[in-house]
Design a protein around this motif. Structure first.
Motif, PDB file in Angstrom:
ATOM      1  N   HIS A  42      17.772   8.220  -8.201  1.00  0.00           N
ATOM      2  CA  HIS A  42      16.508   7.497  -8.130  1.00  0.00           C
ATOM      3  C   HIS A  42      16.614   6.188  -8.893  1.00  0.00           C
ATOM      4  O   HIS A  42      17.255   6.120  -9.939  1.00  0.00           O
ATOM      5  CB  HIS A  42      15.372   8.334  -8.718  1.00  0.00           C
ATOM      6  N   CYS A  66      12.111   5.209   0.205  1.00  0.00           N
ATOM      7  CA  CYS A  66      11.931   4.021  -0.614  1.00  0.00           C
ATOM      8  C   CYS A  66      10.581   3.369  -0.381  1.00  0.00           C
ATOM      9  O   CYS A  66      10.007   3.468   0.706  1.00  0.00           O
ATOM     10  CB  CYS A  66      13.053   3.026  -0.381  1.00  0.00           C
ATOM     11  N   ASN A  68       8.651  -0.417  -0.969  1.00  0.00           N
ATOM     12  CA  ASN A  68       8.748  -1.833  -1.277  1.00  0.00           C
ATOM     13  C   ASN A  68       7.349  -2.282  -1.681  1.00  0.00           C
ATOM     14  O   ASN A  68       6.447  -2.346  -0.847  1.00  0.00           O
ATOM     15  CB  ASN A  68       9.241  -2.610  -0.051  1.00  0.00           C
ATOM     16  N   LEU A  76      17.715  -2.996   1.876  1.00  0.00           N
ATOM     17  CA  LEU A  76      18.528  -2.027   1.162  1.00  0.00           C
ATOM     18  C   LEU A  76      19.874  -1.981   1.869  1.00  0.00           C
ATOM     19  O   LEU A  76      19.936  -1.736   3.077  1.00  0.00           O
ATOM     20  CB  LEU A  76      17.850  -0.661   1.184  1.00  0.00           C
ATOM     21  N   TYR A 123      20.038  -4.095  -3.429  1.00  0.00           N
ATOM     22  CA  TYR A 123      18.702  -4.398  -2.926  1.00  0.00           C
ATOM     23  C   TYR A 123      18.517  -5.904  -2.987  1.00  0.00           C
ATOM     24  O   TYR A 123      18.658  -6.498  -4.059  1.00  0.00           O
ATOM     25  CB  TYR A 123      17.702  -3.673  -3.813  1.00  0.00           C
ATOM     26  N   LEU A 140      10.951  -2.329  -6.033  1.00  0.00           N
ATOM     27  CA  LEU A 140      11.631  -1.286  -5.266  1.00  0.00           C
ATOM     28  C   LEU A 140      11.578   0.033  -6.041  1.00  0.00           C
ATOM     29  O   LEU A 140      11.892   0.071  -7.232  1.00  0.00           O
ATOM     30  CB  LEU A 140      13.097  -1.643  -5.020  1.00  0.00           C
ATOM     31  N   HIS A 141      11.197   1.080  -5.337  1.00  0.00           N
ATOM     32  CA  HIS A 141      11.285   2.446  -5.855  1.00  0.00           C
ATOM     33  C   HIS A 141      12.026   3.222  -4.774  1.00  0.00           C
ATOM     34  O   HIS A 141      11.536   3.307  -3.647  1.00  0.00           O
ATOM     35  CB  HIS A 141       9.887   3.044  -6.071  1.00  0.00           C
ATOM     36  N   ALA A 142      13.197   3.738  -5.088  1.00  0.00           N
ATOM     37  CA  ALA A 142      14.009   4.368  -4.055  1.00  0.00           C
ATOM     38  C   ALA A 142      14.713   5.611  -4.579  1.00  0.00           C
ATOM     39  O   ALA A 142      15.110   5.667  -5.741  1.00  0.00           O
ATOM     40  CB  ALA A 142      15.044   3.390  -3.498  1.00  0.00           C
ATOM     41  N   THR A 143      14.865   6.587  -3.683  1.00  0.00           N
ATOM     42  CA  THR A 143      15.608   7.807  -3.977  1.00  0.00           C
ATOM     43  C   THR A 143      16.601   8.041  -2.845  1.00  0.00           C
ATOM     44  O   THR A 143      16.217   8.023  -1.671  1.00  0.00           O
ATOM     45  CB  THR A 143      14.665   9.026  -4.109  1.00  0.00           C
TER      46      THR A 143
END
Length: 147
Positions: A42, A66, A68, A76, A123, A140-143
């Motif tokens: 993450h 994810c 945005n 990405l 990113y 950005l929040h991504a796993t």
């Protein structure tokens, strides 16, 4: 020898057919079902391209979730590398557009996104062959789910 074997079946018109699940890799060879074997990485984006190595050996990416937060499109990018990508020289093997102010789930489990060297990503704000422009902090929040 008196042993009992139980297996799942499907009943079709009163005929019992054994239930068999076979999953093939991208080259046609059999592979494990990765649904229950995934690790998770993450990231909340920093004020950079967040060029990161997720796994330093061969692996599979099964899905990405994810968000945005920015109103503009962001990208990405995945690299087949055992180290963090160098954006000024490395070319991504896959790029996913993240629409502005949106959440996206990228399900790769059916095709099995194989990385023969390693799994790395970055990113960026630009969608060019050799990207360099960084996003801003926390947009950005991504796993990534991988094995």
């Amino acid at each position: 020898s008196g042993a009992t074997v139980t297996y799942a079946t499907d009943d079709i018109s009163s005929v019992k057919y054994p239930r068999v699940k076979i999953t093939a890799g991208v080259d046609g060879t059999a592979r494990r079902d990765l649904a229950f074997e995934s690790s998770m990485y993450h990231l909340v984006g920093a004020n950079s391209t967040n060029a990161t190595n997720i796994k330093a050996s061969a692996g599979w990416v099964t899905s990405v979730v994810c968000a945005n937060i920015n109103a503009a499109v962001r990208y990405l990018k995945f690299y087949n590398k055992a180290s963090a990508p160098t954006l000024s020289t490395d070319t991504p093997i896959a790029t996913f557009a993240l629409l502005g102010a949106s959440v996206r789930e990228i399900d790769l489990s059916s095709i099995g996104a194989a990385f023969s060297t390693g799994i790395a990503w970055a990113y960026t704000t630009d969608d060019v062959a050799i990207p360099t422009t960084a996003g801003t902090s926390t947009e950005l929040h991504a796993t990534v789910f991988y094995s």
